[in-house]
Write a protein that holds these residues in place. Structure first.
Motif, short mmCIF file in Angstrom:
data_model
loop_
_atom_site.label_atom_id
_atom_site.label_comp_id
_atom_site.label_asym_id
_atom_site.label_seq_id
_atom_site.Cartn_x
_atom_site.Cartn_y
_atom_site.Cartn_z
N SER A 104 -34.68 -35.04 20.94
CA SER A 104 -35.82 -35.91 21.10
C SER A 104 -36.72 -36.59 19.96
N ARG A 105 -37.29 -37.35 19.39
CA ARG A 105 -37.59 -37.83 18.99
C ARG A 105 -38.95 -38.73 18.56
N SER A 106 -39.86 -39.04 18.02
CA SER A 106 -41.12 -40.14 17.78
C SER A 106 -40.35 -41.05 17.19
N THR A 107 -40.99 -42.00 17.95
CA THR A 107 -40.47 -43.65 17.82
C THR A 107 -41.16 -44.72 18.28
N GLN A 108 -41.03 -45.85 17.49
CA GLN A 108 -41.93 -47.72 17.90
C GLN A 108 -41.07 -47.48 18.86
N ALA A 109 -41.82 -48.33 20.04
CA ALA A 109 -41.57 -49.00 21.72
C ALA A 109 -41.69 -50.50 21.41
N ILE A 110 -41.11 -51.66 21.23
CA ILE A 110 -42.08 -52.46 21.00
C ILE A 110 -41.30 -53.45 21.99
N VAL A 152 -29.65 -48.09 27.60
CA VAL A 152 -30.71 -48.03 29.11
C VAL A 152 -31.73 -47.77 28.82
N CYS A 153 -33.11 -47.38 29.42
CA CYS A 153 -33.52 -46.64 29.58
C CYS A 153 -35.30 -46.95 30.79
N LEU A 154 -35.71 -45.38 31.25
CA LEU A 154 -36.53 -45.47 31.95
C LEU A 154 -38.11 -45.17 31.23
N LEU A 155 -38.38 -45.47 32.14
CA LEU A 155 -40.23 -45.64 30.95
C LEU A 155 -41.65 -44.39 32.09
N GLY A 156 -42.01 -43.80 30.45
CA GLY A 156 -43.07 -43.43 31.04
C GLY A 156 -43.84 -43.63 31.88
N ALA A 157 -44.91 -43.44 32.83
CA ALA A 157 -46.29 -43.76 33.41
C ALA A 157 -46.84 -44.52 32.27
N THR A 158 -47.18 -43.70 31.10
CA THR A 158 -48.07 -44.18 29.81
C THR A 158 -47.36 -45.20 29.02
N VAL A 159 -45.90 -45.27 28.58
CA VAL A 159 -44.70 -46.28 27.86
C VAL A 159 -44.94 -47.77 28.94
N LYS A 160 -45.18 -47.57 30.16
CA LYS A 160 -45.52 -48.67 31.19
C LYS A 160 -46.25 -49.38 31.32
N LYS A 161 -47.80 -48.49 31.47
CA LYS A 161 -48.59 -49.12 31.39
C LYS A 161 -49.30 -49.77 29.87
N GLU A 162 -48.70 -49.24 29.08
CA GLU A 162 -49.45 -50.22 27.60
C GLU A 162 -48.32 -51.21 27.28
N LEU A 163 -46.63 -50.71 27.73
CA LEU A 163 -45.89 -52.47 27.16
C LEU A 163 -45.99 -53.48 28.03
N PHE A 164 -46.33 -53.04 29.64
CA PHE A 164 -46.03 -53.99 30.57
C PHE A 164 -47.71 -54.28 31.39
N SER A 180 -31.80 -52.59 20.73
CA SER A 180 -32.87 -53.18 22.13
C SER A 180 -32.25 -52.90 23.50
N CYS A 181 -32.80 -52.21 24.36
CA CYS A 181 -32.39 -51.58 25.71
C CYS A 181 -32.83 -51.84 27.37
N GLN A 182 -32.71 -51.82 27.70
CA GLN A 182 -33.00 -52.67 29.42
C GLN A 182 -33.78 -51.31 30.06
N VAL A 183 -35.06 -52.12 30.53
CA VAL A 183 -35.01 -50.72 31.62
C VAL A 183 -35.11 -50.69 32.48
N VAL A 184 -34.34 -50.18 33.15
CA VAL A 184 -33.78 -50.24 34.48
C VAL A 184 -34.75 -48.89 35.42
N GLY A 185 -35.64 -48.36 35.49
CA GLY A 185 -36.38 -47.52 35.74
C GLY A 185 -37.59 -47.26 35.53
N VAL A 186 -38.79 -47.00 36.29
CA VAL A 186 -39.96 -46.28 35.43
C VAL A 186 -39.82 -44.36 37.11
#
Lengths: 403, 243
Positions: A104-110, A152-164, A180-186
């Protein structure tokens, strides 16, 4: 006859409202304290228990370094794991349900012009199995994506809410550092962890993607393991220990340079602490009940003295000593149980308010309410008995002469 | 209670008998003899005035007759049953079922209505609420206090309070009414009212009455007088000894 006595007691109590209220104050405070503390304690315990459940079932976490929180923390010199270690564990240890190597590491999601600071974890689908974490929508990683290290990536509920917000993120592309990665699941929301962090502030990508595209090495910083059976978890821990010592070439007599943490054990310790605190606070509150009881005894003694003449009249017209005893005992019990009921109401309301203020669950426990009620009645019986016996033993001739 | 006894007028069966009753308070050197051998017969339907100066032993005797106290020695028969050596609870039951008390100081429960005061002995007898209420109302009416049921003792005159006390004493239809200076706190007119009331119950209901009094005028209502002096029954000052 008993009902008559209860009614009589109520009337006597109402005759001196101020005195009666002050008399029961001790009981009220004692019962309210017991009820509030125990109710809050149960709420805290429930909260911890829920957090244990949210960790995942029978979760073990293996990290490099000696002991956790040991002197100097995880030693920097300890080698990280490799993906092969995880594969070996799942292949060779029978008591394991899922093994997930994690980095794991902390990062910026854009996404678009939105920017969210979060943590990204590289792992496999087993990570979701180990933590009992179901998908809310979309799919998990495919084998080829895991093998190839696809973006590809899966998003946690908080990230999904903040970005989308309310938009559907499936198929959209987000940027993690240069990737750059594609969201395949939440993922479904999991809530706060016991340490207060938001478990849903989280992005999952395939481990290989993490290693190649973000971390730039083949390290695995920890391994999440879900044991098959709680009962044999100690054996499983032992097996894991043995295998890892072998793989990390640790000779007999040398200390481990990794550690296996049983998350539920840690939580159980926390729960235990909460319970001990609840018990101690309850004991302190019980002392105030005792003090309340002494207050009742004091006032009942005064009352017997004041009503000596009345007692004399009752005895003269044929009341038995036991009937006079019952009358005063009932009066004490009516006083103390009334105090108990008031205390229960105050205690529960206080606990409800405090639970709301502390964002804790409010657990109404019928047993403790019943116990508190019976306890306050018992206080009345115990502390009312002595004054009542004084009344019952009066000599009617003397009592009638009393001014 | 005992309807047959209440209707018999000619034969006067022996109700109470004291034989050689003594009472000593304290012990050793401090012992004080209050009664020094009392013999007394009281028949059913009698009305006895007990007289004597302070310290003559009349109150002690009254307490023993009222089963509030026990004799040190001697026998006390009530309807042929030895009751002087009964324990506390048995004496309480005896008072409950056979005796009624009227005191000089009325001894009503304060802040409690006249009706409830009269109901009190019936509560200890386990009479159900409705019956209790009806009997207490009837007793109050019998002492001329119909309409005063809801007044507390504080709202009643002395004479009225003593009549409530009499109602309380007779509501259980006792065999014996023990009155300890019932007119001691009342003026002459009220005293006469109270005495006439007691006399009425004695005559019309064959209620045995034992009354302690200082006043010869009140003692004159009784059928006979018993005089106490220094712990003994003595012949009266103005009549031949009849005890």
């Amino acid at each position: 006859m008993l009902w008559e006595t209860v009614q009589l007691a109520q009337r006597e109590i109402r005759r001196n409202v101020l005195r009666s209220s002050l008399t029961i104050l001790g009981i009220v405070i004692g019962v309210a304290a017991v009820i509030a503390l125990v109710t809050l304690g149960r709420g805290a315990t429930l909260q911890v228990t829920e957090q244990i459940a949210s960790l995942g079932s029978n979760l073990l976490q293996v990290r490099p370094g000696q002991g956790f929180h040991g002197p100097g923390g995880a030693s920097a010199s300890a080698d990280p794991f490799r993906s092969e270690d995880a594969e070996a564990l799942s292949r060779e240890i029978p008591g394991i349900r899922a093994v997930a190597p994690v980095t794991s590491r902390s990062t910026q999601a854009i996404y678009g012009n939105l920017n969210w600071s979060t943590s990204v974890t590289g792992s496999t689908n087993d990570y979701l199995t180990a933590r009992d974490w179901p998908l809310q929508s979309g799919r998990s990683f495919s084998d080829s994506e895991l093998r190839a290290g696809s973006a590809v990536c899966l998003l946690g509920a908080t990230v999904k809410k903040e970005l989308f917000g309310n938009m559907d993120p499936l198929g959209a592309s987000i940027r993690l550092e240069k990737l750059s990665c594609q969201v395949v699941g939440v993922l479904q929301a999991k809530g706060q962890s016991s340490f207060g962090s938001d478990q849903d502030d989280f992005i999952l990508i395939p481990l290989r993607t993490m290693q190649r595209r973000i971390a730039g090495n083949n390290d695995v910083s920890s391994i999440f393991i879900s044991a098959r059976d709680r009962a044999t978890i100690d054996k499983t821990k032992e097996d894991i220990n043995k295998l890892l010592r072998e793989r990390r070439h640790i000779t007999a007599g040398q200390e481990d340079n990794f550690n296996v943490r049983d998350m539920q054990e840690i939580m159980a310790t926390l729960t235990g602490t909460t319970k001990i605190l609840t018990t101690l606070l309850g004991a302190v509150a019980a002392v105030s009940l005792l003090v309340g009881g002494i207050g009742i005894m004091n006032i009942m003694l005064v009352s017997v003295t004041e009503r000596t003449r009345e007692i004399g009249i009752r005895l003269a017209i044929g009341a038995l000593g036991s009937e006079v005893l019952l009358q005063f005992l009932v009066e004490a019990v009516v006083l103390s149980t009334f105090g108990g009921v008031v205390g229960i109401i105050l205690g529960l309301s206080g606990a409800a308010l405090a639970a709301r203020a502390l964002a804790m669950p409010f657990v109404l426990s019928p047993q403790i309410v019943v116990v508190a009620f019976l306890f306050s009645a018992a206080v009345g019986v115990i502390f009312g008995y002595f004054p009542a016996r004084q009344a019952a033993r009066l000599d009617p001739i003397e009592a009638l002469r009393h001014e | 209670m005992n309807e047959s006894a209440a209707t018999i007028t000619k034969p006067t069966p022996l109700l109470i008998e004291l034989r050689g009753v003594t009472k000593i308070y304290g012990s050793g050197a401090a012992a004080m003899s209050a009664l020094r051998g009392i013999d007394l017969h009281i028949d059913q339907g009698d009305f006895v005035a007990i007289m004597g100066p302070s310290g003559s032993g009349k109150s002690t005797c009254m307490n023993i007759l009222g089963c509030l106290d026990t004799p040190t020695d001697g026998d006390f028969f009530f309807e042929g049953v030895e009751v002087g050596r009964m324990n506390r609870d048995k004496r309480a039951l005896l008072r409950r079922h056979y005796l009624g008390f009227v005191f000089q100081g009325y001894n009503l429960l304060n802040r409690t209505s006249a009706l409830e005061n009269v109901e009190l002995p019936l509560i200890y007898r386990g009479v159900p609420r409705a019956a209790r209420r009806a009997r207490a109302q009837a007793a109050l009416a019998a002492v001329g206090l119909a309409g005063w049921e809801n007044h507390t003792p504080g709202e009643l005159s002395g004479g009225q309070q003593q009549r409530v006390a009499i109602a309380r004493a007779i509501v259980t239809e006792p065999r014996v009414l023990l009155a300890d200076e019932p007119t001691g706190n009342l003026d002459t007119a009220r005293s006469r009212e109270v005495m006439e009331l007691i006399t009425t119950f004695n005559r019309e209901h064959d209620l045995t009455v034992l009354m302690v009094t200082h006043e010869p005028e009140m003692a004159a209502y009784a059928k006979r007088q018993v005089h106490f002096l220094d712990g003994l029954i003595v012949p009266g000052p103005n009549q031949g000894g009849d005890a």
